[in-house]
Design a protein around this motif. Structure first.
Motif, mmCIF file in Angstrom:
data_model
loop_
_atom_site.group_PDB
_atom_site.id
_atom_site.type_symbol
_atom_site.label_atom_id
_atom_site.label_comp_id
_atom_site.label_asym_id
_atom_site.label_seq_id
_atom_site.Cartn_x
_atom_site.Cartn_y
_atom_site.Cartn_z
ATOM 1 N N ASN A 6 -12.200 -3.965 5.351
ATOM 2 C CA ASN A 6 -12.980 -3.126 5.938
ATOM 3 C C ASN A 6 -14.464 -3.258 5.541
ATOM 4 O OD1 ASN A 6 -10.892 -1.670 7.218
ATOM 5 N ND2 ASN A 6 -10.444 -0.437 5.256
ATOM 6 N N GLU A 7 -14.899 -3.406 4.462
ATOM 7 C CA GLU A 7 -16.107 -3.674 3.943
ATOM 8 C C GLU A 7 -16.704 -4.817 4.838
ATOM 9 O OE1 GLU A 7 -17.259 -3.788 -0.498
ATOM 10 O OE2 GLU A 7 -15.580 -2.661 -0.765
ATOM 11 N N ASP A 45 -15.922 -5.616 7.740
ATOM 12 C CA ASP A 45 -16.000 -5.037 9.219
ATOM 13 C C ASP A 45 -17.307 -4.263 9.064
ATOM 14 O OD1 ASP A 45 -13.783 -6.352 10.149
ATOM 15 O OD2 ASP A 45 -12.587 -4.539 9.788
ATOM 16 N N ASP A 46 -17.602 -3.574 8.243
ATOM 17 C CA ASP A 46 -18.736 -2.744 8.157
ATOM 18 C C ASP A 46 -19.953 -3.628 8.002
ATOM 19 O OD1 ASP A 46 -17.193 -0.216 8.196
ATOM 20 O OD2 ASP A 46 -17.369 -0.016 6.019
ATOM 21 N N LYS A 69 -7.520 -5.006 1.554
ATOM 22 C CA LYS A 69 -7.681 -4.050 2.757
ATOM 23 C C LYS A 69 -8.904 -3.435 2.682
ATOM 24 C CE LYS A 69 -3.430 -2.898 4.912
ATOM 25 N NZ LYS A 69 -2.348 -1.379 5.305
ATOM 26 N N GLN A 70 -9.537 -2.909 1.442
ATOM 27 C CA GLN A 70 -10.628 -2.239 1.372
ATOM 28 C C GLN A 70 -11.722 -3.269 1.423
ATOM 29 O OE1 GLN A 70 -12.108 0.241 -1.938
ATOM 30 N NE2 GLN A 70 -14.080 -0.847 -1.732
ATOM 31 N N LYS A 99 -4.733 -6.112 11.286
ATOM 32 C CA LYS A 99 -5.121 -5.171 12.208
ATOM 33 C C LYS A 99 -4.734 -6.299 13.638
ATOM 34 C CE LYS A 99 -8.927 -2.515 11.613
ATOM 35 N NZ LYS A 99 -10.552 -2.272 11.533
#
Lengths: 247, 247
Positions: free
Chosen positions: A142-143, A145-146, A138-139, B99
Motif C-alpha cells: 500500500n505504501e 501504491d501511495d 501488505k502495508q 489485488k
DNA sequence: GTGCTGGCTTGACCGAAATCAGGGCTTCGG
DNA sequence: CCGAAGCCCTGATTTCGGTCAAGCCAGCAC
C-alpha cells in the motif's frame, strides 16, 4: 515505561485491549499467546511535533506501531532541499524491515503516540508468524501504491492540482465520520505550509497562494490556519487533475 | 509454448537451469519439488518494445519474472499526461500481489522476455512457501526505496540534476563489467527521450538539451542516440544534486 | 528513387512557479 | 509591557523549464 505485566490469566495484554493495531494493525496477526510475549517487550512513547523518530543513516534498533498522530518521512539533499516521501497514520507500522540503516528520516508532524518494540523482537516474531510478515508485506504494498500516486503528482501536476490533491488525500485520511462526495468534510491539517510544500515539491509561498485561491473560489474554508472544511469533495476532486485510470 | 515437461528423473526443470530468476530471483525460494510443479504452469513470452504487459484497471490474471529487457511502469492522467513510476530489470518479479486490478500500466521499454505464471499458481505457491512471499516482500521494499529516491528527484531536483541522476541510475542497472567511479561505463539507454522525460517530469526538449549539455561539457559521449559512455562516474555524480543522506 | 513517420535537436518566446521582500498575527519569555 | 521568533499571507520581479516551431536524420513502405 515498559508494559507487559505478564498476567497468566489474561489472554490479551491489558494495554492491547483498546489498541487499534490489535485489530487493523499488524498485531492482529498474532494469537493471544504470541501477543502476550510480544507485549512484554513493548514500550509506549509520546513524541511532540518535530521530534525525530528515525534518523537517516542511523542504525535502527526498534520498530513501532503508530497509535495516534501523523509521522512524516523525509529525505534531504546535502544543500538542505527536502522532500517528504510519505506520511503515516495510525495504525501504520513504522520502520524498514531487513535493513540495519534507514535511508530516510521519520519525524513527528503532530503529537504522536507510539508502541515500540526492539528490533530483535519483531524479527523473532516475524519468523514465528508468517501472518505477521504477510501484514507487513501488505502495508508495504500500500505504501508503494501511495508513493507511485505521489510521483504522478510531483512529476506531472500543476501547483493548483498538487494542492488540491494534497487536501483530498488528507481529507480521506483524517476525516472522521461518513465519507460522502457531497457532505462537508473537515479536518485539521497535520502539516505547516512549509511542510506541505516539501510534500508537493513547491515553495511555501505557492502553497499559501493556492490555498487562498481555493478559499476565495469557495472550494474550502479555513479557520485558524489549520482547520479546513471542504463543502464539496467532488468540486475538490475536479481540481486534482484528470484522475489516473480513466474508465 | 508451455514449458513443464514433467520429467520425474530431473530434479530441476530444464528451462529453469539457465534462468537467472532461479538464483537471484523469486524462484530461488522454491525447492526442486516445488519448482517442478511450479514450472508446469509457466509460459515464456517475448514482447517487443511498446507491448503492453498489464493494463491499468484491468484484471490481472498472471504474474511474471522478467528474464531480460526493461519494463516501464506508468500512470496516466485523463488528459494524457504520463508519469513513469518505476523501471524493472531482470530478474524482477512483475505484478501486484493481493489485488485483482492493477493501478498502473506495465509496458515493454525494450525487447522483453518473460516467464509467466497464472495468478492462482503464484498464490498457491506463496501460501505453501513463506520463503517465496519473503522474497517478494524484499523486492517490494526495494521498489519502495527506489520510488522514494525518485520522489526526491521529481520534487526537488533541477532539470540538469534530474537528467544526471537518471543516467547514473541507468548506468548502475545496465552496465556490464566492473563498477568503478573512474573507469568508463557504457550502456544503451532503454528509453527514448520522451520516455526519459516522462520518468523525470520534464519535456523531451529539456531532456535533449540537458543531454547535449552533458555531452559538450565532456561528461558523457553519445553514439547513435542511444549508446552512452560515461568516462567518469564521479563527475556525473557531482551533477546529481547533493546526495541524500550526507555522512 | 519518393514520401512519410517517428525520434532527436535547436532556437525563440512565454509563462508558471521560484525568489525576494515586506508586513501581519500569534505565542512565548523577559 | 516589550521584543523576538514562527508561521502565514501577499506583492513585485526573475528565471527555469515549457511551448511552439523548424529542421535533420534514419528507417520503412511504396
Amino acid at each position: 515505561m515498559t508494559v507487559g505485566q505478564n498476567i497468566h490469566s489474561s489472554p490479551i495484554p491489558v494495554l492491547c485491549h483498546s489498541c487499534e493495531a490489535r485489530h487493523s494493525g499488524v498485531c492482529g496477526a498474532l494469537d493471544p499467546d504470541q501477543l502476550v510475549r510480544f507485549a512484554e517487550t513493548t514500550t509506549r512513547h509520546k513524541i511532540e511535533p518535530g521530534g525525530a523518530l528515525i534518523g537517516d543513516a542511523e542504525p535502527v534498533y526498534s520498530y513501532s506501531n503508530l497509535l495516534s498522530g501523523v509521522v512524516k518521512l523525509t529525505k534531504t539533499l546535502s544543500d538542505g532541499r527536502q522532500q517528504i516521501v510519505g506520511l503515516q497514520f495510525s495504525p501504520d507500522f513504522l520502520g524498514r524491515p531487513f535493513k540495519l540503516e534507514s535511508a530516510i528520516n521519520a519525524e513527528a508532524a503532530t503529537s504522536v503516540t507510539l508502541c515500540s518494540f526492539p528490533r530483535a523482537a519483531v524479527e523473532r516474531m516475524m519468523k514465528e508468524s508468517p501472518e505477521l510478515e504477510h501484514r507487513l508485506f501488505k502495508q508495504t504494498l500500500n505504501e508503494l501504491d501511495d508513493a507511485r500516486e505521489l510521483m504522478v503528482t510531483l512529476g506531472r501536476k500543476t501547483a493548483p492540482e498538487k494542492v488540491a490533491s494534497f487536501l483530498l488525500m488528507i481529507g480521506r485520511n483524517m476525516h472522521s465520520g461518513v465519507d460522502s462526495a457531497e457532505r462537508p468534510t473537515c479536518f485539521d491539517l497535520p502539516l505547516t505550509r512549509a511542510e506541505i510544500s516539501d510534500f508537493l515539491g513547491l515553495t511555501n509561498e505557492t502553497v499559501s497562494r493556492q490555498l487562498t485561491r481555493l478559499r476565495v473560489d469557495g472550494v474550502i474554508r479555513i479557520e485558524n490556519k489549520r482547520h479546513v472544511t471542504v463543502d464539496s469533495m467532488s468540486r475538490l476532486e475536479q481540481r486534482c487533475g484528470g484522475r489516473v485510470a480513466p474508465l
